[in-house]
Design a protein around this motif. Structure first.
Motif, PDB file in Angstrom:
ATOM      1  N   PRO A  37       0.956  -1.155  -0.290  1.00  4.54           N
ATOM      2  CA  PRO A  37      -0.265   0.232  -0.077  1.00  4.54           C
ATOM      3  C   PRO A  37       0.650   0.856   0.097  1.00  4.54           C
ATOM      4  O   PRO A  37       1.767   1.212   0.319  1.00  4.54           O
ATOM      5  N   TRP A  38       0.107   2.352  -0.663  1.00  2.46           N
ATOM      6  CA  TRP A  38       0.693   4.297  -0.136  1.00  2.46           C
ATOM      7  C   TRP A  38       0.034   4.577   0.295  1.00  2.46           C
ATOM      8  O   TRP A  38      -0.802   4.315   1.119  1.00  2.46           O
ATOM      9  N   ARG A  39       0.257   5.821   0.303  1.00  2.00           N
ATOM     10  CA  ARG A  39      -0.434   7.295   1.215  1.00  2.00           C
ATOM     11  C   ARG A  39      -2.071   6.690   1.046  1.00  2.00           C
ATOM     12  O   ARG A  39      -2.668   6.936   1.753  1.00  2.00           O
ATOM     13  N   SER A  40      -2.702   6.476   0.006  1.00  2.10           N
ATOM     14  CA  SER A  40      -3.665   6.902  -0.248  1.00  2.10           C
ATOM     15  C   SER A  40      -4.285   5.467   0.299  1.00  2.10           C
ATOM     16  O   SER A  40      -5.245   5.248   0.925  1.00  2.10           O
ATOM     17  N   GLU A  41      -4.130   4.388  -0.247  1.00  2.00           N
ATOM     18  CA  GLU A  41      -4.463   2.867   1.031  1.00  2.00           C
ATOM     19  C   GLU A  41      -4.663   2.628   2.203  1.00  2.00           C
ATOM     20  O   GLU A  41      -5.051   2.362   2.581  1.00  2.00           O
ATOM     21  N   GLU A  42      -3.043   3.461   2.712  1.00  6.40           N
ATOM     22  CA  GLU A  42      -3.274   4.097   4.087  1.00  6.40           C
ATOM     23  C   GLU A  42      -4.380   4.439   4.791  1.00  6.40           C
ATOM     24  O   GLU A  42      -4.562   3.684   5.806  1.00  6.40           O
ATOM     25  N   LYS A  43      -4.388   5.767   4.060  1.00  7.03           N
ATOM     26  CA  LYS A  43      -5.645   6.430   4.421  1.00  7.03           C
ATOM     27  C   LYS A  43      -6.885   5.650   4.507  1.00  7.03           C
ATOM     28  O   LYS A  43      -7.822   5.489   5.315  1.00  7.03           O
ATOM     29  N   ALA A  44      -7.304   4.847   3.629  1.00  5.21           N
ATOM     30  CA  ALA A  44      -8.694   3.913   3.712  1.00  5.21           C
ATOM     31  C   ALA A  44      -8.405   3.036   3.710  1.00  5.21           C
ATOM     32  O   ALA A  44      -9.048   2.118   3.985  1.00  5.21           O
ATOM     33  N   ARG A  45      -6.828   2.304   4.844  1.00  7.65           N
ATOM     34  CA  ARG A  45      -7.445   0.986   5.014  1.00  7.65           C
ATOM     35  C   ARG A  45      -7.912   0.041   3.705  1.00  7.65           C
ATOM     36  O   ARG A  45      -8.826  -0.980   4.333  1.00  7.65           O
ATOM     37  N   ARG A  46      -7.676   0.000   2.425  1.00  8.54           N
ATOM     38  CA  ARG A  46      -8.070  -0.195   1.506  1.00  8.54           C
ATOM     39  C   ARG A  46      -7.192  -0.725   0.902  1.00  8.54           C
ATOM     40  O   ARG A  46      -6.212   0.433  -0.199  1.00  8.54           O
ATOM     41  N   PRO A  47      -6.854  -1.908  -0.090  1.00  8.63           N
ATOM     42  CA  PRO A  47      -5.808  -2.043  -1.560  1.00  8.63           C
ATOM     43  C   PRO A  47      -6.332  -1.644  -2.246  1.00  8.63           C
ATOM     44  O   PRO A  47      -7.612  -1.143  -3.383  1.00  8.63           O
ATOM     45  N   LEU A  48      -5.111  -0.392  -3.438  1.00  4.82           N
ATOM     46  CA  LEU A  48      -5.761  -0.269  -4.451  1.00  4.82           C
ATOM     47  C   LEU A  48      -6.640   0.927  -4.945  1.00  4.82           C
ATOM     48  O   LEU A  48      -7.212   0.716  -5.199  1.00  4.82           O
ATOM     49  N   VAL A  49      -6.634   1.741  -3.719  1.00  2.00           N
ATOM     50  CA  VAL A  49      -6.984   2.570  -4.053  1.00  2.00           C
ATOM     51  C   VAL A  49      -6.963   4.104  -4.122  1.00  2.00           C
ATOM     52  O   VAL A  49      -7.644   5.079  -4.781  1.00  2.00           O
ATOM     53  N   GLY A  50      -5.658   4.454  -4.855  1.00  2.00           N
ATOM     54  CA  GLY A  50      -4.867   5.960  -5.397  1.00  2.00           C
ATOM     55  C   GLY A  50      -4.911   5.240  -6.713  1.00  2.00           C
ATOM     56  O   GLY A  50      -5.687   5.197  -6.922  1.00  2.00           O
ATOM     57  N   PRO A  51      -3.823   5.780  -7.163  1.00  3.72           N
ATOM     58  CA  PRO A  51      -3.804   6.404  -9.051  1.00  3.72           C
ATOM     59  C   PRO A  51      -3.432   5.260  -8.905  1.00  3.72           C
ATOM     60  O   PRO A  51      -4.132   5.489  -9.919  1.00  3.72           O
ATOM     61  N   ALA A  52      -3.096   3.974  -8.676  1.00  2.00           N
ATOM     62  CA  ALA A  52      -2.937   2.510  -9.452  1.00  2.00           C
ATOM     63  C   ALA A  52      -4.305   2.174  -9.046  1.00  2.00           C
ATOM     64  O   ALA A  52      -4.320   1.546  -9.959  1.00  2.00           O
ATOM     65  N   GLY A  53      -5.165   2.509  -8.041  1.00  2.00           N
ATOM     66  CA  GLY A  53      -6.079   1.422  -8.040  1.00  2.00           C
ATOM     67  C   GLY A  53      -7.443   1.650  -8.647  1.00  2.00           C
ATOM     68  O   GLY A  53      -7.834   1.588  -9.329  1.00  2.00           O
ATOM     69  N   GLN A  54      -7.015   3.633  -9.682  1.00  2.00           N
ATOM     70  CA  GLN A  54      -7.731   3.814 -10.519  1.00  2.00           C
ATOM     71  C   GLN A  54      -7.368   3.047 -11.929  1.00  2.00           C
ATOM     72  O   GLN A  54      -8.624   2.988 -12.254  1.00  2.00           O
ATOM     73  N   ILE A  55      -6.250   2.909 -11.874  1.00  2.00           N
ATOM     74  CA  ILE A  55      -6.463   2.397 -13.570  1.00  2.00           C
ATOM     75  C   ILE A  55      -6.520   1.141 -13.114  1.00  2.00           C
ATOM     76  O   ILE A  55      -7.294   0.423 -13.954  1.00  2.00           O
ATOM     77  N   TYR A  56      -6.399   0.433 -12.335  1.00  2.00           N
ATOM     78  CA  TYR A  56      -7.141  -1.197 -11.644  1.00  2.00           C
ATOM     79  C   TYR A  56      -8.306  -1.264 -12.026  1.00  2.00           C
ATOM     80  O   TYR A  56      -9.077  -2.312 -12.709  1.00  2.00           O
ATOM     81  N   ASN A  57      -9.196  -0.095 -10.942  1.00  2.00           N
ATOM     82  CA  ASN A  57     -11.021  -0.654 -11.274  1.00  2.00           C
ATOM     83  C   ASN A  57     -10.991  -0.376 -12.994  1.00  2.00           C
ATOM     84  O   ASN A  57     -11.888  -0.573 -13.421  1.00  2.00           O
ATOM     85  N   MET A  58     -10.571   0.483 -13.682  1.00  2.00           N
ATOM     86  CA  MET A  58     -10.913   0.658 -15.066  1.00  2.00           C
ATOM     87  C   MET A  58     -10.267  -0.342 -15.707  1.00  2.00           C
ATOM     88  O   MET A  58     -11.498  -0.551 -16.806  1.00  2.00           O
TER      89      MET A  58
END
Length: 106
Positions: A37-58
């Motif tokens: 995880p990185w900052r976004s994931e740490e804050k949300a306590r969820r994997p792949l929710v930051g910039p990489a997570g946006q690409i993942y979701n797409m």
């Protein structure tokens, strides 16, 4: 189930960092494993929710997969001190034994 640290985690230099558990369907046929995880994931306590997570979701959406139908996790479950740097010795092995292998065995 895998939502908190174990006493063995004290051996890890990231012990005082926020733990980010995997999420989704533990019985899924499809599992995606990111590195950490990185900052976004740490804050949300969820994997792949930051910039990489946006690409993942797409990408999931593009191939018609609902994120809730897969299991998403990390090899290392706490944010490292430096993004892209090599993990200190033993971190990947410890986190793999405590969390990743049990998650994948479900």
């Amino acid at each position: 189930m895998f939502d908190r640290k174990f006493p063995e985690c004290r051996k890890c230099p990231y012990f005082n960092h926020v733990f980010v558990p995997g999420e989704g369907n533990l019985q899924a046929d499809i599992v995606f494993v990111a590195d950490s995880p990185w900052r976004s994931e740490e804050k949300a306590r969820r994997p792949l929710v930051g910039p990489a997570g946006q690409i993942y979701n797409m990408l999931l959406e593009e191939v018609g997969i609902d994120r809730r139908e897969v299991f998403t996790t990390n090899t290392v479950h706490c944010r490292p001190d430096v993004l892209g740097a090599a993990y200190p010795e033993g971190v990947v092995e410890l986190c793999t034994e405590l969390f990743l292998k049990p998650e994948l065995e479900k």
